[in-house]
Scaffold this active site. Structure first.
Site, PDB file in Angstrom:
ATOM      1  N   ILE A   2       4.777   5.514  -4.945  1.00 29.13           N
ATOM      2  CA  ILE A   2       5.902   5.403  -4.338  1.00 29.13           C
ATOM      3  C   ILE A   2       5.865   3.943  -3.163  1.00 29.13           C
ATOM      4  O   ILE A   2       6.946   3.447  -3.265  1.00 29.13           O
ATOM      5  CB  ILE A   2       6.310   6.571  -3.322  1.00 29.13           C
ATOM      6  N   LEU A  16       0.937   8.090   2.535  1.00 29.07           N
ATOM      7  CA  LEU A  16      -0.157   8.710   2.018  1.00 29.07           C
ATOM      8  C   LEU A  16      -0.429   9.914   2.336  1.00 29.07           C
ATOM      9  O   LEU A  16       0.345  10.523   3.475  1.00 29.07           O
ATOM     10  CB  LEU A  16      -1.280   7.886   2.449  1.00 29.07           C
ATOM     11  N   ALA A  39      -5.086  16.374   0.189  1.00 28.48           N
ATOM     12  CA  ALA A  39      -5.447  17.517   0.228  1.00 28.48           C
ATOM     13  C   ALA A  39      -6.724  17.998  -0.769  1.00 28.48           C
ATOM     14  O   ALA A  39      -6.406  17.090  -1.753  1.00 28.48           O
ATOM     15  CB  ALA A  39      -4.509  18.448   0.241  1.00 28.48           C
ATOM     16  N   TYR A  90       2.132  23.980  -3.323  1.00 25.60           N
ATOM     17  CA  TYR A  90       2.022  22.868  -2.597  1.00 25.60           C
ATOM     18  C   TYR A  90       1.290  23.451  -1.427  1.00 25.60           C
ATOM     19  O   TYR A  90       0.456  22.737  -0.424  1.00 25.60           O
ATOM     20  CB  TYR A  90       3.549  22.664  -2.062  1.00 25.60           C
ATOM     21  N   LYS A  95       3.301  18.869   5.842  1.00 23.56           N
ATOM     22  CA  LYS A  95       4.353  17.847   5.788  1.00 23.56           C
ATOM     23  C   LYS A  95       5.409  18.495   6.863  1.00 23.56           C
ATOM     24  O   LYS A  95       6.230  17.770   7.543  1.00 23.56           O
ATOM     25  CB  LYS A  95       5.206  18.146   4.376  1.00 23.56           C
ATOM     26  N   ILE A 108       8.116  13.133  -8.294  1.00 24.74           N
ATOM     27  CA  ILE A 108       7.867  11.897  -9.169  1.00 24.74           C
ATOM     28  C   ILE A 108       6.542  11.813  -9.600  1.00 24.74           C
ATOM     29  O   ILE A 108       5.684  12.146  -9.040  1.00 24.74           O
ATOM     30  CB  ILE A 108       8.246  10.521  -8.416  1.00 24.74           C
ATOM     31  N   ARG A 109       6.505  11.213 -10.856  1.00 23.19           N
ATOM     32  CA  ARG A 109       5.171  11.069 -11.666  1.00 23.19           C
ATOM     33  C   ARG A 109       4.242   9.893 -10.956  1.00 23.19           C
ATOM     34  O   ARG A 109       4.691   8.913 -11.081  1.00 23.19           O
ATOM     35  CB  ARG A 109       5.161  11.001 -13.238  1.00 23.19           C
ATOM     36  N   THR A 110       3.222  10.373 -10.351  1.00 21.29           N
ATOM     37  CA  THR A 110       2.327   9.261  -9.643  1.00 21.29           C
ATOM     38  C   THR A 110       0.716   9.799  -9.634  1.00 21.29           C
ATOM     39  O   THR A 110       0.607  11.112 -10.223  1.00 21.29           O
ATOM     40  CB  THR A 110       2.550   9.304  -8.224  1.00 21.29           C
ATOM     41  N   LEU A 111      -0.201   8.968  -9.140  1.00 25.95           N
ATOM     42  CA  LEU A 111      -1.326   9.298  -9.469  1.00 25.95           C
ATOM     43  C   LEU A 111      -1.599  10.680  -8.669  1.00 25.95           C
ATOM     44  O   LEU A 111      -2.208  11.570  -9.075  1.00 25.95           O
ATOM     45  CB  LEU A 111      -2.204   8.370  -8.663  1.00 25.95           C
ATOM     46  N   ALA A 112      -1.037  10.959  -7.475  1.00 23.62           N
ATOM     47  CA  ALA A 112      -1.275  12.023  -6.456  1.00 23.62           C
ATOM     48  C   ALA A 112      -0.539  13.278  -7.326  1.00 23.62           C
ATOM     49  O   ALA A 112      -1.137  14.339  -7.665  1.00 23.62           O
ATOM     50  CB  ALA A 112      -0.646  12.013  -5.325  1.00 23.62           C
TER      51      ALA A 112
END
Ligand code: NAD
Ligand code: 0WE
Length: 258
Positions: free
Chosen positions: A20, A95, A98, A158, A165, A194-198
């Protein structure tokens, strides 16, 4: 018009082309901002090379390692900002971390270590970076962090990140109240999945994305570019009256009750 020329923007949290933070850095650059990048260093220097190659088109005038669990690296990051830029206008905090084991199963099983680490990296880092940015934002400024619905409502798995958060969003308000007197605005963006590394490391993320595509008013998920545009807006004079807020960039998903 959205114009960030003459603004110095420090962007944290780029790991790869799906981050992101990468979407945000590009949109800040498109709006004319001068870009600085921090990256999480690894032993072999692989991350440094990867991120450096990725961000090259943005012509960053600052490129520094910054592991937020490393006090010295945070200090040298802001020393570099001070010596090379003189003033800072924009800080992007993008960033989180966990333990993977703490992102599934029963929340009550979270260990002291896991809880502490998630809140240190994902929440305390924001307070610390904002505190370090404060004396450098001599002409006012804008600070933006990334949050998620799981910080205000229960999203299965989550878990400890939800607590992180929630603390992050409350930190937005306390920091906005403190830094407002220096004309520094502090806001959050609550992005849809969103599809990201995390997120790709999370089991079932594709099912969650498909769920959003069925339920959200816009019948789709959002892109890194859309989050980047919202961040550029919040960092611009167009948002000069907005501080302490969490802006949802989620295709409308969070308004739905059924
Ligand atoms: P990402 O993996 O691309 O970014 C996470 C970043 O955190 C990486 O660049 C990583 O290097 C960095 N990081 C982890 N530990 C660090 C440390 N100790 N010091 C410095 N950096 C560290 O994933 P992303 O999805 O782009 O995540 C960025 C932010 O967006 C996070 O705050 C995340 O919670 C938030 N967010 C993500 C989504 C989503 O669905 N992807 C939705 C809402 C909010
Ligand atoms: O904030 C996030 C991702 C946070 C994250 C992800 C990982 C996976 C790999 C933090 N730390 C780690 N650590 C790892 O080892 N999101 C908003 C994306 C996300 O994560 C989820 C989600 C969604 C959405 C976890 C469980 C359920 C939903």
């Amino acid at each position: 018009m959205l114009d960030l020329t003459g603004k110095n923007a420090l962007v944290t949290g780029i790991a790869n082309h799906r981050s992101i933070a990468w979407g945000i850095a590009q949109q800040l650059h498109n709006a004319g901002a001068n870009i600085g990048i921090t990256y999480l260093p690894d032993e072999r220097g692989k991350m440094e090379k990867k991120v450096a190659d990725l961000v090259e088109p943005l012509n960053p005038t600052l490129f520094v390692p910054c592991d937020v669990q490393n006090e010295t690296q945070i200090q040298s990051t802001f020393e570099a900002v001070k010596s090379q830029w003189e003033k800072l206008d924009i800080l992007i905090h993008c960033l989180a971390f966990a333990n993977k084991d703490d992102l599934s199963g029963n929340f009550s099983n979270v260990s002291r270590q896991g809880f502490t680490q998630a809140l240190e990296v994902s929440t305390y880092s924001f307070v610390q970076l904002a505190g370090a940015a404060k004396p450098l934002m001599t002409e006012g400024g804008s600070i933006v962090t990334l949050t998620y619905l799981g910080g205000v409502r229960v999203v299965p798995n989550y878990n400890v990140m939800g607590i992180a958060k929630a603390g992050l969003e409350m930190s937005v308000r306390y920091l906005a109240a403190e830094l407002g007197t220096q004309n520094i605005r502090v806001n959050g963006i609550s992005a849809g999945p969103i599809r990201t590394l995390a997120s790709s490391a999370v089991g079932g993320i594709l099912d969650m994305i498909h769920h959003v595509e069925e339920i959200a008013p816009l019948r789709r998920t959002v892109t890194q570019t859309e989050v980047g545009n919202a961040a550029a807006f919040l960092c611009s004079d167009l948002a000069s009256g907005i501080t302490g807020q969490v802006l949802y960039v989620d295709a409308g998903y969070a308004i739905m009750g059924m």
